[in-house]
Design an enzyme around this catalytic site. Structure first.
Site, PDB file in Angstrom:
ATOM      1  N   LYS A 223      -1.184   0.856  -3.491  1.00 32.31           N
ATOM      2  CA  LYS A 223      -0.242   1.255  -2.436  1.00 32.31           C
ATOM      3  C   LYS A 223       0.875   2.144  -2.965  1.00 32.31           C
ATOM      4  CE  LYS A 223      -2.900  -0.905   0.227  1.00 32.31           C
ATOM      5  NZ  LYS A 223      -2.868  -1.982   1.156  1.00 32.31           N
TER       6      LYS A 223
HETATM    7  C1  LIG Z   1      -3.640  -3.109   1.661  1.00 32.40           C
HETATM    8  C2  LIG Z   1      -3.676  -3.503   3.079  1.00 32.40           C
HETATM    9  C3  LIG Z   1      -3.476  -4.823   3.495  1.00 32.40           C
HETATM   10  C4  LIG Z   1      -3.405  -6.013   2.583  1.00 32.40           C
HETATM   11  O1  LIG Z   1      -2.672  -5.897   1.486  1.00 32.40           O
HETATM   12  P1  LIG Z   1      -2.918  -6.756   0.151  1.00 32.40           P
HETATM   13  O2  LIG Z   1      -1.614  -6.599  -0.520  1.00 32.40           O
HETATM   14  O3  LIG Z   1      -4.056  -6.131  -0.580  1.00 32.40           O
HETATM   15  O4  LIG Z   1      -3.184  -8.155   0.526  1.00 32.40           O
HETATM   16  C5  LIG Z   1      -3.444  -5.084   4.846  1.00 32.40           C
HETATM   17  N1  LIG Z   1      -3.621  -4.114   5.748  1.00 32.40           N
HETATM   18  C6  LIG Z   1      -3.840  -2.841   5.390  1.00 32.40           C
HETATM   19  C7  LIG Z   1      -4.026  -1.815   6.447  1.00 32.40           C
HETATM   20  C8  LIG Z   1      -3.888  -2.492   4.055  1.00 32.40           C
HETATM   21  O5  LIG Z   1      -4.131  -1.217   3.712  1.00 32.40           O
END
Ligand SMILES: *Cc1c(COP(=O)(O)O)cnc(C)c1O
Length: 435
Positions: A223
């Site tokens: 992210k």
């Molecule tokens: C990455 C993501 C999540 C979940 O995040 P994690 O930190 O990996 O649990 C949820 N929704 C979307 C759209 C994402 O891209």
């Protein structure tokens, strides 16, 4: 005379005469996939970006030995900083984006028998968070051009059991928040924004994640703000914040020893908190660079027939650019299927992906809804009943046409963007070789 010499002589003559030859005339006549020279040989910007500040802060936490958030203050300082950056009153750090979503749903008391409206074009976590509460995800079809949930179809999916609307800001660009918030007000159903891809994105000048009742973020390694794992729930409602806090802390509220409801341990560690604070020092600059590059790339790709970059809603005043997404039309590439195009583009030195599959048709949904617990809540016809509502024909198309580039590529130079476009043009010109 070898062909390359002829061409070089011709190019020399052309530039001497001031005649610009099209880029394609200079390029290799074989796709990299077929042994030609790739458009790009170098790598792409690495991720994460690590500075001395990250190292000092991280070692500081390590050496002090106070790794638990209630023994120190890095997590709480991050919460204040992130809330402030988003223009929200409260932020609660969690162990992941998924657990941020689980916490937000818990705060709204979503549970067995409830329905939550979600887009089918999303990461599986959005749906898992709903299922973990033994609630039903109700899919509302996507818009082909924006990749977002089709807000015009939300109202028809609402039933007396609908407990929350959970739009996702896909790729970091906003879903249509005017329409979604209007439905929320009219029907009295709260919105949880899945802003896990949308750090610092904006809708009409307001930060994504701060528009709904609650907004959820992820700080997982891929992210745009990263601490390996991590998440946050943002809200400006103190009561909801209190419920989130309690849920993520085994049910214990911040200042009271009475547990209002059950909870879990979804707390963030001081290591994550301190990394996030340090990584935040770069997040504006990185975001600005991604925007500049993405806008330039869009101008270049728009000129290529058969390539359609994700359309942004008019209310998008800032895109977080977690993903650069476009659609591919084989008709302009001599019928070559997308999978072949993806291989060819990767071979030219441009890593790319086909993106999400049809989540609404994923087999795990059937296994889950046919499980003992779900059948006890919803009855043994639940799979058939649910499936009848789960058609998303536009999303099916989207899943066949999408092409993704990752956010780190947007941290490169203008020249890098030109090479992406050059690689696509080369594949188009030599599409006959894809057969
Ligand atoms: C990455 C993501 C999540 C979940 O995040 P994690 O930190 O990996 O649990 C949820 N929704 C979307 C759209 C994402 O891209």
């Amino acid at each position: 005379m070898p062909e390359s010499l002829t061409r070089r002589a011709l190019l020399g003559a052309a530039s001497a005469l001031g005649i610009g030859l099209p880029v394609a005339a200079r390029a290799d006549d074989r796709l990299a996939l077929k042994g030609g020279t790739p458009v790009r040989r170098g790598g792409w910007p690495g991720w994460p970006v690590i500075g001395d500040n990250d190292e000092r802060a991280w070692m500081g936490v390590l050496r002090r030995g106070r790794w638990f958030r209630f023994d120190s203050d890095a997590v709480s300082r991050f919460e204040s900083a992130w809330a402030e950056r988003l223009g929200a009153k409260h932020c609660l750090a969690t162990s992941s984006g998924t657990t941020a979503l689980v916490t937000a749903l818990a705060a709204l008391d979503v549970g067995p028998g409830d329905e939550v409206i979600v887009p089918p074009y999303t990461f599986i976590a959005t749906v898992n968070a709903v299922l973990l509460h033994r609630a039903l995800p109700v899919f509302v079809d996507s818009e082909l051009d924006t990749f977002q949930i089709d807000a015009a179809k939300i109202e028809a999916a609402i039933t007396p059991r609908t407990r929350a609307i959970l739009p996702v800001h896909l790729g970091g660009a906003p879903a249509d928040m005017d329409a979604i918030l209007a439905i929320s007000r009219r029907r009295g159903i709260p919105v949880i924004e899945d802003a896990c891809q949308a750090h610092l994105g904006e809708w009409r000048g307001k930060r994504l994640g701060s528009l709904g009742a609650l907004g959820c973020f992820s700080f997982q390694a891929s992210k745009n703000l990263n601490s390996g794992e991590g998440g946050a729930v943002v809200t400006s409602d103190p009561a909801l914040h209190g419920r989130c806090f309690a849920f993520h802390n085994q049910g214990f509220p911040p200042s009271d020893s009475v547990r209002p409801a059950m909870g879990c341990n979804l707390r963030m560690t001081e290591f994550q908190g301190t990394l996030l604070l340090e990584q935040m020092s770069r997040v504006e600059e990185q975001s600005r660079l991604r925007s500049e590059n993405a806008d330039y790339l869009t101008r270049l790709l728009r000129e290529i027939p058969g390539i359609t970059p994700q359309r942004l809603h008019a209310g998008c005043t800032r895109n977080a650019w977690h993903l650069y997404m476009f659609r591919y039309d084989p008709a302009h590439f001599q019928g070559a299927p997308r999978a072949r195009f993806l291989q060819a583009l990767s071979a030219e030195g441009v890593p790319c992906y086909g993106g999400y599959g049809n989540l609404n048709k994923a087999p795990f949904l059937r296994h889950t809804l046919e499980s003992r617990g779900f059948q006890r809540i919803y009855g043994d016809r639940i799979w058939a009943e649910w499936q009848a509502r789960a058609h998303c024909p536009v999303n099916d198309q989207l899943c066949e046409q999408a092409v993704w580039l990752g956010q780190t590529m947007l941290l490169g130079s203008r020249r890098d963007m030109e090479q992406i476009a050059e690689a696509v043009r080369k594949i188009q010109r030599l599409a006959g070789q894809l057969a």
